[in-house]
Design a protein around this motif. Structure first.
Motif, PDB file in Angstrom:
ATOM      1  N   MET A   1       0.830  -1.200   0.000  1.00 42.45           N
ATOM      2  CA  MET A   1       0.000   0.000   0.000  1.00 42.45           C
ATOM      3  C   MET A   1       0.873   1.262   0.000  1.00 42.45           C
ATOM      4  N   ALA A   2       2.014   1.210   0.684  1.00 35.80           N
ATOM      5  CA  ALA A   2       2.931   2.356   0.688  1.00 35.80           C
ATOM      6  C   ALA A   2       3.493   2.600  -0.703  1.00 35.80           C
ATOM      7  N   ALA A   3       3.813   1.527  -1.431  1.00 37.41           N
ATOM      8  CA  ALA A   3       4.311   1.667  -2.798  1.00 37.41           C
ATOM      9  C   ALA A   3       3.236   2.258  -3.709  1.00 37.41           C
ATOM     10  N   LEU A   4       2.013   1.763  -3.571  1.00 36.81           N
ATOM     11  CA  LEU A   4       0.896   2.286  -4.363  1.00 36.81           C
ATOM     12  C   LEU A   4       0.665   3.761  -4.061  1.00 36.81           C
ATOM     13  N   TYR A   5       0.774   4.115  -2.805  1.00 37.12           N
ATOM     14  CA  TYR A   5       0.605   5.503  -2.361  1.00 37.12           C
ATOM     15  C   TYR A   5       1.652   6.400  -3.024  1.00 37.12           C
ATOM     16  N   GLY A   6       2.936   6.009  -2.909  1.00 37.47           N
ATOM     17  CA  GLY A   6       4.003   6.819  -3.482  1.00 37.47           C
ATOM     18  C   GLY A   6       3.878   6.970  -4.984  1.00 37.47           C
TER      19      GLY A   6
END
Length: 753
Positions: free
Chosen positions: A117-122
């Motif tokens: 989710m952090a990768a998708l966010y960034g």
């Protein structure tokens, strides 16, 4: 004819050679960046180098027009690209094309416990920043949640440095793939807003390295962040934006940071310190960071004409400005002059889907007596109560304010799901979001709203309460801390009145902080929700209805009462700080008091922050770090260690089977903690070292594996200034939260010093 052709070919050859010889390396995208940086630097005048080092507008710093080197354009914030401002004021520019996707706040991202989710966010926010032609996004924030009163906790990623660091790395990497620099903030020890510009923090080296720096280090060393923002506060008597130890010794010396250090707005205070102590770009001087305008002109900045004059007089070395210019040029070549960067996109279906997915996984089910998920066919009338059910929570909050193109409120989403069964009562009022002060609501208005909600509650079959905090001053808001651990605006009394007439009360509070729950044993369910942005209402409604199975886990502890929090155990000297010779006055903000006076604050709890304090001191939390329930159930099977002993070159693999014993598909966060029960220094009972979020279907068993290495066992030794692990027995705790341990093991570490 042949002679003429030959002469033409010769002339063309000479001309081509001459032109190619004059092509500057900084314009050649195939040349290594360092060559391009040095070439550009050698072509610049001293005045041009100094001009790079300070702002030219509210959110930009100068380029070198003569050489075709562009300006640097920056934007808040970590959960959405902020709207445009006028060139030299805090007035909105009034554009009609700067609306964006509001993503969940970073505390929501931390609550997903999901690096994917952090990768998708960034990736998603990076695409929006690139489309808006920003070179630097001022985030992510990774300061540690030390006290639940910190008004800016919602912008950070919780109380544990390992969790915050693991989540920051993919955010930074994916953001920067768009040619947009991450600017990790606020470096360092910016753990409160009360007196943020003056408070002088004293903290042990051990706590600094073990608690307050690891997330920054991960974002920089593993994430490769191109930017760092200095903090407002002081550390050991020196402002963090030009702090020799933090910036020169640690950031650049120990971590090898080759990026750009940027002040927080108004964070510079001295030309000589700024020149020598690692700062590159000075922004927002002569402002308080948010509300006042600069009437003195950008040439008056500490790193502007005063710096140029000292350089010309020989009072400061030329090497200082060359070092700054190198770092800034490197930033420019990595961002605006990267010809391979993508075009970006704005407010796409993919971005809305990303915001929804992150929001879905962030919502934490704290307590449930079985009322959730809420089946609409079981209830005739559903009453929604609370100001946050309709409030735009992207307004206010300081630099986190956003201008979303679309917003789905909780009330609208619940009406979409349950139709005309839904009725609404505001219940309480909190006024408009103001920076630095509160709007006082007359008590008769509050009494009337409460009476209306209670009257409707008597007629309802179930109540969904959507309250909590908001982005007003003294709530979740930049520049001010909360005044109380309890909910504001009379909400505790309102909840008590509602549950007294109708026990079917579901609490769905929105907040970036923990808060007291004196009514907990009387209500039917409690959801903890952070600020979820554009798609927030849809995520909340889908979790309440069961369309989404909640899988969020708390990134910070919920103390029963404020005095159970470590930072509030040692008096005002530990929070918010005390001026020498007189008591601290919590009613004054930084800008109402004499900013030349520095309250002193000592982190007396040292390394025992959050669950480390609750565990070690045996002070149970109301809800523990890592806690979060599901609409299904997970059974932890027999866990195994691959060995009972480990040396300094070895590792131990830990496996644990997780079985979904319920009837719904769900996701569980498996957490591994380590403890060192016998050590020459105080260590917490246990510390988070690994976690994994796994999706498990009903009846399915998933094997979760972790690998423990010697680095997981180490503490920071202040005497040797090294990370060390002492030989002896270590405990392994595997559980669903810091307080819900399902498996325990031990192994022996054979060497380490």
């Amino acid at each position: 004819m042949n002679n003429r052709i030959s002469r033409f070919v010769l002339l063309l050859s000479v001309l081509t050679t001459s032109l190619s010889a004059q092509v500057p390396l900084y314009q050649n995208p195939d040349a290594p960046i360092e060559e391009r940086v040095e070439d550009a630097l050698n072509r610049m005048t001293l005045e041009e180098k100094v001009a790079l080092c300070h702002a030219q507008s509210k959110f930009s710093s100068a380029g070198v027009p003569r050489l075709g080197i562009p300006e640097v354009w920056m934007s808040d914030g970590p959960h959405g690209v902020r709207h445009e401002f006028e060139w030299n004021t805090w007035n909105y520019a009034g554009w009609t094309n700067d609306s964006i996707t509001a993503f969940p706040a970073l505390t929501a991202l931390a609550a997903t416990w999901n690096p994917d989710m952090a990768a998708l966010y960034g990736k998603s926010i990076g695409e929006e920043a690139r489309y808006r032609e920003k070179d630097v996004l001022l985030g992510p924030g990774v300061n540690i949640y030390r006290t639940p009163l910190n008004g800016r906790n919602f912008e950070y990623m919780g109380e544990d440095p390992y969790l915050a660091g693991v989540m920051a790395v993919p955010y930074v990497k994916e953001l920067q793939k768009n040619g947009v620099a991450a600017c990790v903030k606020h470096f360092a020890l910016n753990n409160q807003e009360q007196w943020r510009g003056t408070v002088d923090v004293e903290v042990s080296d051990r706590a600094l390295y073990e608690i307050y720096l690891p997330a920054f280090k991960k974002a920089i060393v593993e994430g490769g962040a191109w930017g760092v923002m200095g903090a407002y506060n002081k550390y050991r008597g020196q402002h963090c934006c030009h702090n020799a130890r933090l910036l020169n010794d640690i950031l650049r010396g120990e971590w090898g940071f080759d990026g750009c250090v940027i002040t927080d707005w108004g964070g510079a205070h001295d030309t000589k310190e700024a020149a020598l102590n690692g700062l590159d770009i000075e922004m927002g001087s002569y402002t308080n960071g948010l509300t006042s305008d600069n009437s003195l002109g950008y040439n008056r900045y500490y790193l502007a004409d005063p710096y140029l004059e000292m350089l010309k007089k020989g009072e400061l070395p030329m090497s200082s400005v060359d070092a700054k210019a190198r770092n800034i040029l490197r930033l420019i070549f990595r961002t605006s002059l990267d010809r391979d960067k993508p075009y970006g996109s704005l407010c796409t279906k993919e971005h809305y889907d990303a915001a929804k997915a992150i929001g879905d996984e962030s919502i934490v089910l704290l307590y449930n007596n079985g009322i959730l998920p809420l089946q609409g066919d079981k209830y005739g009338k559903i009453l929604v109560v609370g100001d946050n059910a309709t409030r735009r929570l992207t307004d206010g909050g300081g630099s986190s304010e956003l201008k979303p193109k679309d917003m789905i409120s909780p009330l609208d989403a619940l009406r979409t799901l349950y139709g005309d069964k839904v009725e609404y009562a505001q219940g309480y009022a909190c006024g408009r979001p103001f920076f630095g002060h509160e709007e006082v609501i007359p008590q008769q208005v509050m009494d009337s709203l409460c009476a209306e909600a209670v009257a409707k509650a008597r007629q309802a079959d179930v109540i969904i309460y959507v309250g909590g905090l908001n982005k007003n001053a003294f709530q979740d808001c930049e520049s001010t801390d909360r005044k109380s651990y309890n909910l504001p605006f009379g909400q505790d009394e309102l909840i008590e009145a509602l549950v007294a007439v109708n026990p079917n009360l579901v609490i769905a509070n929105i907040s970036g902080n923990a808060y007291a729950m004196p009514w907990l044993k009387k209500v039917s369910a409690v959801l903890h929700i952070s600020y979820l942005g554009t798609m927030g209402g849809a995520s909340i409604a889908d979790v309440i209805s069961g369309k989404v199975n909640p899988s969020g886990k708390l990134p910070y502890s919920f103390p029963v009462k404020l005095s159970d929090c470590a930072a509030h155990t040692y008096g005002e000297g530990a929070y918010p700080g005390i001026d020498a010779g007189r008591e601290a006055d919590n009613s004054l903000t930084d800008y109402q008091r004499n900013v030349g006076v520095s309250p002193r604050e000592e982190y007396k709890e040292d390394i025992l922050v959050g669950y480390r304090w609750h565990d070690t001191k045996k002070i149970p939390a109301l809800f523990s770090f890592g806690h979060g329930l599901s609409y299904t159930s997970f059974e932890y099977g027999k866990s195994l260690l691959s060995a009972k002993e480990m040396d300094e070159k070895g590792s131990i693999k830990v496996t644990v089977p997780i079985t979904n014993t319920g009837t719904k598909s769900g996701k569980e966060v498996v957490q591994l903690y380590l403890g060192d029960p016998k050590c020459s220094v105080l260590r917490p009972l246990k510390e988070l070292k690994h976690f994994a979020k796994v999706a498990v279907a009903p009846g399915e068993t998933v094997q979760v594996e972790f690998v423990i290495t010697p680095d997981d066992l180490k503490f920071y030794d202040e005497a040797s200034r090294q990370w060390v692990a002492e030989p002896g027995v270590f405990n392994v705790y595997i559980g669903a939260s810091s307080a819900d341990i399902r498996c325990k093991h031990s192994f022996k570490y054979l060497s380490g010093l």
